[in-house]
Design a protein around this motif. Structure first.
Motif, PDB file in Angstrom:
ATOM      1  N   ILE A  97       0.750  -1.191   0.082  1.00 46.81           N
ATOM      2  CA  ILE A  97      -0.227  -0.146  -0.047  1.00 46.81           C
ATOM      3  C   ILE A  97       0.834   1.517   0.121  1.00 46.81           C
ATOM      4  O   ILE A  97       0.626   2.163  -0.786  1.00 46.81           O
ATOM      5  CB  ILE A  97      -0.820  -0.043   1.097  1.00 46.81           C
ATOM      6  CG1 ILE A  97      -2.097  -1.027   1.051  1.00 46.81           C
ATOM      7  CG2 ILE A  97      -1.575   1.502   1.295  1.00 46.81           C
ATOM      8  CD1 ILE A  97      -2.992  -1.370   2.331  1.00 46.81           C
ATOM      9  N   SER A  98       1.914   1.284   0.754  1.00 43.14           N
ATOM     10  CA  SER A  98       2.905   2.355   0.817  1.00 43.14           C
ATOM     11  C   SER A  98       3.468   2.625  -0.557  1.00 43.14           C
ATOM     12  O   SER A  98       3.866   3.632  -0.883  1.00 43.14           O
ATOM     13  CB  SER A  98       3.825   2.111   1.695  1.00 43.14           C
ATOM     14  OG  SER A  98       3.528   2.064   3.229  1.00 43.14           O
ATOM     15  N   ALA A  99       3.708   1.555  -1.307  1.00 45.15           N
ATOM     16  CA  ALA A  99       4.353   1.832  -2.549  1.00 45.15           C
ATOM     17  C   ALA A  99       3.485   2.381  -3.463  1.00 45.15           C
ATOM     18  O   ALA A  99       4.214   2.881  -4.489  1.00 45.15           O
ATOM     19  CB  ALA A  99       4.606   0.196  -3.065  1.00 45.15           C
ATOM     20  N   VAL A 100       2.082   2.328  -3.389  1.00 44.38           N
ATOM     21  CA  VAL A 100       1.391   3.111  -4.226  1.00 44.38           C
ATOM     22  C   VAL A 100       0.928   4.508  -3.669  1.00 44.38           C
ATOM     23  O   VAL A 100       0.067   4.884  -3.886  1.00 44.38           O
ATOM     24  CB  VAL A 100       0.189   2.445  -4.655  1.00 44.38           C
ATOM     25  CG1 VAL A 100       0.475   1.129  -5.655  1.00 44.38           C
ATOM     26  CG2 VAL A 100      -0.573   1.806  -3.684  1.00 44.38           C
ATOM     27  N   HIS A 101       1.810   5.033  -2.620  1.00 45.52           N
ATOM     28  CA  HIS A 101       1.678   6.071  -2.040  1.00 45.52           C
ATOM     29  C   HIS A 101       0.348   6.215  -1.352  1.00 45.52           C
ATOM     30  O   HIS A 101      -0.333   7.408  -1.322  1.00 45.52           O
ATOM     31  CB  HIS A 101       1.846   7.409  -2.966  1.00 45.52           C
ATOM     32  CG  HIS A 101       3.175   7.132  -3.847  1.00 45.52           C
ATOM     33  ND1 HIS A 101       4.421   7.356  -3.156  1.00 45.52           N
ATOM     34  CD2 HIS A 101       3.575   6.920  -5.104  1.00 45.52           C
ATOM     35  CE1 HIS A 101       5.349   6.746  -4.129  1.00 45.52           C
ATOM     36  NE2 HIS A 101       4.780   6.922  -5.278  1.00 45.52           N
ATOM     37  N   HIS A 102      -0.012   5.436  -0.561  1.00 45.15           N
ATOM     38  CA  HIS A 102      -1.290   5.473   0.117  1.00 45.15           C
ATOM     39  C   HIS A 102      -0.711   5.310   1.758  1.00 45.15           C
ATOM     40  O   HIS A 102       0.191   4.686   1.841  1.00 45.15           O
ATOM     41  CB  HIS A 102      -2.179   4.615  -0.211  1.00 45.15           C
ATOM     42  CG  HIS A 102      -2.993   4.967  -1.553  1.00 45.15           C
ATOM     43  ND1 HIS A 102      -3.893   5.908  -1.809  1.00 45.15           N
ATOM     44  CD2 HIS A 102      -2.909   4.163  -2.713  1.00 45.15           C
ATOM     45  CE1 HIS A 102      -4.515   6.043  -2.788  1.00 45.15           C
ATOM     46  NE2 HIS A 102      -3.588   5.186  -3.510  1.00 45.15           N
ATOM     47  N   GLN A 103      -1.731   5.645   2.627  1.00 48.62           N
ATOM     48  CA  GLN A 103      -1.503   5.437   3.950  1.00 48.62           C
ATOM     49  C   GLN A 103      -1.563   4.108   4.392  1.00 48.62           C
ATOM     50  O   GLN A 103      -2.767   3.316   4.152  1.00 48.62           O
ATOM     51  CB  GLN A 103      -2.019   6.242   5.090  1.00 48.62           C
ATOM     52  CG  GLN A 103      -1.807   6.215   6.301  1.00 48.62           C
ATOM     53  CD  GLN A 103      -2.826   7.065   7.247  1.00 48.62           C
ATOM     54  OE1 GLN A 103      -3.460   7.819   6.687  1.00 48.62           O
ATOM     55  NE2 GLN A 103      -2.490   7.071   8.558  1.00 48.62           N
TER      56      GLN A 103
END
Length: 190
Positions: free
Chosen positions: A119-125
């Motif tokens: 999830i962090s890799a796609v720039h979401h929290q």
């Protein structure tokens, strides 16, 4: 001890610290990387052990409780060996339950951690690991409180309801009912 002896021992200590420094740095780095995970596993283990002990307490309470006598916590603790001998408490079952819970908790924590990385890799929290760990800890807390309530610690009866309410456990079925379409209506046509 004179100053020369102190200097000799200090020199030997510094040499031992320097020996194998690449290995020591690598081991220190690995420990730093897994320290959080080891801490979580240890805390889960402590919660599960407390849960199992309170379950033993509840089983022993039921073993010695009569219609005319509600035993105290001390009486219940003293009755645990007798309940074990009578087969009410099973060490093997508790060991298997501990190992199963630890395996599930570690697996859920690892999977939620991986999902958070994705999830962090796609720039979401990333919140899944926090959510999973919070849920697992809250469910263990609830289980411990329920076990103590079942063991005759009556002052915790209200706390069970409060924890369930705060965790949203009681309101979950109502929330699910609200999202379902009324009976007899087609989902596509509304």
């Amino acid at each position: 001890m004179d100053i020369n002896t102190l200097l000799i021992y200090t020199q030997k200590a510094v040499i031992r610290l320097i020996d194998g420094w690449p290995f020591k740095i690598a081991v220190g780095g690995i420990i730093a990387l897994v320290q959080f995970h080891l801490e979580l596993i240890t805390l889960f283990a402590v919660l599960i052990v407390i849960d199992l002990l309170t379950k033993w307490l509840a089983l022993a309470y039921e073993f010695i409780k009569t219609k005319s006598n509600a035993p105290t916590v001390i009486d219940t603790i003293h009755a645990m060996p007798a309940a074990h001998r009578a087969g009410v408490i099973s060490s093997r079952q508790m060991k298997n339950q501990f190992l199963l819970k630890m395996s599930v908790y570690v697996l859920v924590t690892i999977v939620s951690g991986i999902a958070d990385i994705m999830i962090s890799a796609v720039h979401h929290q990333a919140v899944l690991m926090d959510l999973c760990i919070s849920y697992l800890a809250a469910s263990e807390l609830l289980s411990i409180i329920e076990n103590l309530n079942d063991a005759g610690v009556s002052c915790l009866a209200g706390l069970v309801n409060i924890v369930k309410k705060k965790a949203g456990i009681e309101s979950a079925p109502a929330a699910l009912k609200e999202k379902q379409p009324p009976a007899g209506k087609d989902r596509e046509n509304g």
